[in-house]
Write a protein that holds these residues in place. Structure first.
Motif, PDB file in Angstrom:
ATOM      1  N   CYS A  94       0.735  -1.247  -0.137  1.00 14.55           N
ATOM      2  CA  CYS A  94       0.066  -0.176   0.045  1.00 14.55           C
ATOM      3  C   CYS A  94       0.934   1.227   0.160  1.00 14.55           C
ATOM      4  CB  CYS A  94      -1.083   0.008   1.153  1.00 14.55           C
ATOM      5  SG  CYS A  94      -2.192  -1.416   1.248  1.00 14.55           S
TER       6      CYS A  94
ATOM      7  N   THR B 165      -8.800   0.148   3.470  1.00 10.24           N
ATOM      8  CA  THR B 165      -9.517   0.724   2.514  1.00 10.24           C
ATOM      9  C   THR B 165      -8.586   0.451   1.353  1.00 10.24           C
ATOM     10  OG1 THR B 165     -10.851   2.306   3.834  1.00 10.24           O
ATOM     11  CG2 THR B 165     -10.480   2.623   1.280  1.00 10.24           C
ATOM     12  N   LEU B 166      -7.520   0.822   1.247  1.00 11.96           N
ATOM     13  CA  LEU B 166      -6.752   0.640  -0.189  1.00 11.96           C
ATOM     14  C   LEU B 166      -6.444  -0.752  -0.518  1.00 11.96           C
ATOM     15  CD1 LEU B 166      -3.577   3.167   0.899  1.00 11.96           C
ATOM     16  CD2 LEU B 166      -5.641   3.687  -0.754  1.00 11.96           C
TER      17      LEU B 166
ATOM     18  N   ALA C 202      -9.890  -2.336  -1.891  1.00 11.41           N
ATOM     19  CA  ALA C 202     -10.074  -1.777  -3.104  1.00 11.41           C
ATOM     20  C   ALA C 202      -9.213  -2.625  -4.098  1.00 11.41           C
ATOM     21  CB  ALA C 202      -9.708  -0.243  -3.187  1.00 11.41           C
ATOM     22  N   ASP C 203      -7.709  -2.545  -3.590  1.00  4.49           N
ATOM     23  CA  ASP C 203      -6.825  -3.329  -4.586  1.00  4.49           C
ATOM     24  C   ASP C 203      -7.491  -4.921  -4.863  1.00  4.49           C
ATOM     25  OD1 ASP C 203      -4.026  -3.468  -5.887  1.00  4.49           O
ATOM     26  OD2 ASP C 203      -4.219  -5.318  -4.649  1.00  4.49           O
TER      27      ASP C 203
ATOM     28  N   TYR D 290      -9.758  -2.450  -7.914  1.00  2.00           N
ATOM     29  CA  TYR D 290     -10.108  -1.063  -8.330  1.00  2.00           C
ATOM     30  C   TYR D 290      -9.078  -0.366  -9.071  1.00  2.00           C
ATOM     31  CZ  TYR D 290     -11.425   3.714  -7.337  1.00  2.00           C
ATOM     32  OH  TYR D 290     -11.734   4.835  -7.801  1.00  2.00           O
TER      33      TYR D 290
ATOM     34  N   ASP E 243     -10.190   5.556  -3.911  1.00  4.90           N
ATOM     35  CA  ASP E 243      -9.663   4.854  -2.922  1.00  4.90           C
ATOM     36  C   ASP E 243      -8.807   5.859  -1.848  1.00  4.90           C
ATOM     37  OD1 ASP E 243      -7.797   4.830  -4.589  1.00  4.90           O
ATOM     38  OD2 ASP E 243      -7.018   2.810  -3.994  1.00  4.90           O
TER      39      ASP E 243
ATOM     40  N   ALA F   4      -9.670   6.495   1.853  1.00  2.00           N
ATOM     41  CA  ALA F   4      -8.848   6.095   2.808  1.00  2.00           C
ATOM     42  C   ALA F   4      -8.291   7.364   3.820  1.00  2.00           C
ATOM     43  CB  ALA F   4      -7.579   5.502   2.199  1.00  2.00           C
TER      44      ALA F   4
ATOM     45  N   ALA G 153     -20.882   4.275  -0.771  1.00  2.00           N
ATOM     46  CA  ALA G 153     -19.885   4.453  -0.106  1.00  2.00           C
ATOM     47  C   ALA G 153     -19.948   5.538   1.049  1.00  2.00           C
ATOM     48  CB  ALA G 153     -18.477   4.851  -0.712  1.00  2.00           C
TER      49      ALA G 153
ATOM     50  N   GLY H 136     -14.003  -0.162  -0.192  1.00  2.00           N
ATOM     51  CA  GLY H 136     -13.323  -0.809  -1.106  1.00  2.00           C
ATOM     52  C   GLY H 136     -13.974  -1.314  -2.345  1.00  2.00           C
TER      53      GLY H 136
ATOM     54  N   ALA I 136     -15.338  -0.418  -6.177  1.00  2.00           N
ATOM     55  CA  ALA I 136     -14.593  -1.434  -7.406  1.00  2.00           C
ATOM     56  C   ALA I 136     -15.929  -1.791  -8.262  1.00  2.00           C
ATOM     57  CB  ALA I 136     -13.663  -2.486  -6.787  1.00  2.00           C
TER      58      ALA I 136
END
Length: 337
Positions: free
Chosen positions: A23, A65-66, A69-70, A74, A79, A83, A144, A195, A199
């Motif tokens: 991240c 959060t990152l 999403a990853d 996403y 993100d 975040a 969100a 996340g 996405a």
């Protein structure tokens, strides 16, 4: 030109080093956004924000959060904004918590309220919440926004629930779990759930990451409860024994109280209702917890929620990010080792 805050580089922890590395780029962007959004022409605002933001901490919630999403594939910058919103919500909560709890120190430093006073701490916390919601709106996802705004309300409810349960040894374990679910797990849950929302993931992935965050948050808070009686200030982020001195009801207290004899229950009532708990009384509290296995059983419960968090990630394909998120569960629980 607004005044901005300086920001220390996020520290790596061995337990979350893989997540921190994966991240890193996103967190660099989060840090830049924090610098921008915590700035103000009102000099006291960035001063207070700087005091808490630069005081340490692993920034686990925004990394979730990152990571979530990853994990869901996403691509974009929403993100980062979400975040940062999560981190501002957490920071605001800490500012408000220290006022409510009348805490003197956090992460071995004087709390903001000890330097600038209660009013400034509350108002700067409100400013950060406002900035968080502005960023949520900028992302443009009503779902969100709904999840994070709901979490903000639940966190506030959790604070009130904790006040109602303060010094009440009649609190049941289920009632206590409801408090920490609101006060702590709600933000972990929301941080992970937004996340997959941005996405565009399927409902099952969103539900899985929500479960992951919720149960991770429960495990995290139960371990914090244990650390208050057997950890150190660096791991805990506040003075060891603060919960005891403030008369807070936590799970180790409830277990030791219910398993104790009449004399021991009298000790707990006097300690939690009193305003001058000494180090000697804290040591006696620890001895009673050891006698009745209160700390060990709290850890067992934390491991139970940790296992649920791990299982929640089962449907996702194996990847470095998934493994890093699994490592986070182990890290949260291993803090007591």
């Amino acid at each position: 030109m607004g005044v901005v805050v300086s920001l220390n580089e996020t520290r790596k922890s061995n337990g979350i080093s893989a997540l921190t590395e994966l991240c890193a780029d996103g967190m660099n962007s989060v840090n830049e956004l924090i610098l921008s959004k915590a700035g103000s022409d009102v000099e006291m605002i960035p001063e207070v924000a700087r005091h808490l933001i630069s005081s340490g901490g692993k920034r686990l919630r925004p990394m979730l959060t990152l990571a979530a999403a990853d994990l869901c594939g996403y691509k974009g910058d929403g993100d980062v904004k979400l975040a940062t919103s999560v981190e501002f919500m957490h920071t605001a909560t800490l500012l408000h918590d220290d006022v409510v709890d009348e805490s003197d120190r956090r992460r071995s430093k004087p709390t903001a309220r000890m330097i600038w006073g209660n009013q400034a701490s509350v108002l700067v916390g409100d400013f950060l919440l406002g900035q968080a919601f502005k960023m949520m709106v900028e992302v443009g996802s009503m779902e969100a926004l709904d999840v994070l705004s709901t979490a903000a309300s639940i966190i506030a409810e959790g604070e009130v629930m904790q006040l109602a349960a303060a010094k009440n040894l009649g609190t049941t374990e289920d009632e206590y779990l409801a408090v920490i679910n609101a006060k702590t797990a709600a933000l972990f849950s929301a941080a992970a759930e937004v996340g997959p929302i941005i996405a565009g993931s399927a409902k099952d992935e969103r539900a899985a990451l929500k479960s992951y965050g919720t149960n991770l948050g429960l495990a995290f808070q139960l371990v914090d409860d244990v650390l208050d009686y057997g950890g150190n200030a660096k791991d805990l982020g506040k003075n060891v024994g603060d919960d005891f001195r403030e008369g807070k009801i936590t799970l180790p207290v409830l277990l030791a109280y219910r398993r104790g004899n009449d004399e021991e229950r009298t000790f707990w009532r006097e300690s939690l209702e009193g305003d001058n708990n000494t180090d000697e009384r804290l040591e006696h509290a620890r001895a009673l917890m050891s006698k009745h296995g209160a700390l060990a059983d709290t850890i067992t419960r934390a491991k139970h929620f940790g296992a649920i968090a791990r299982d929640a990630l089962g449907p996702f394909k194996d990847s470095k990010m998934k493994n890093a998120m699994l490592d986070v569960v182990d890290f949260c629980i291993s803090r007591v080792n």
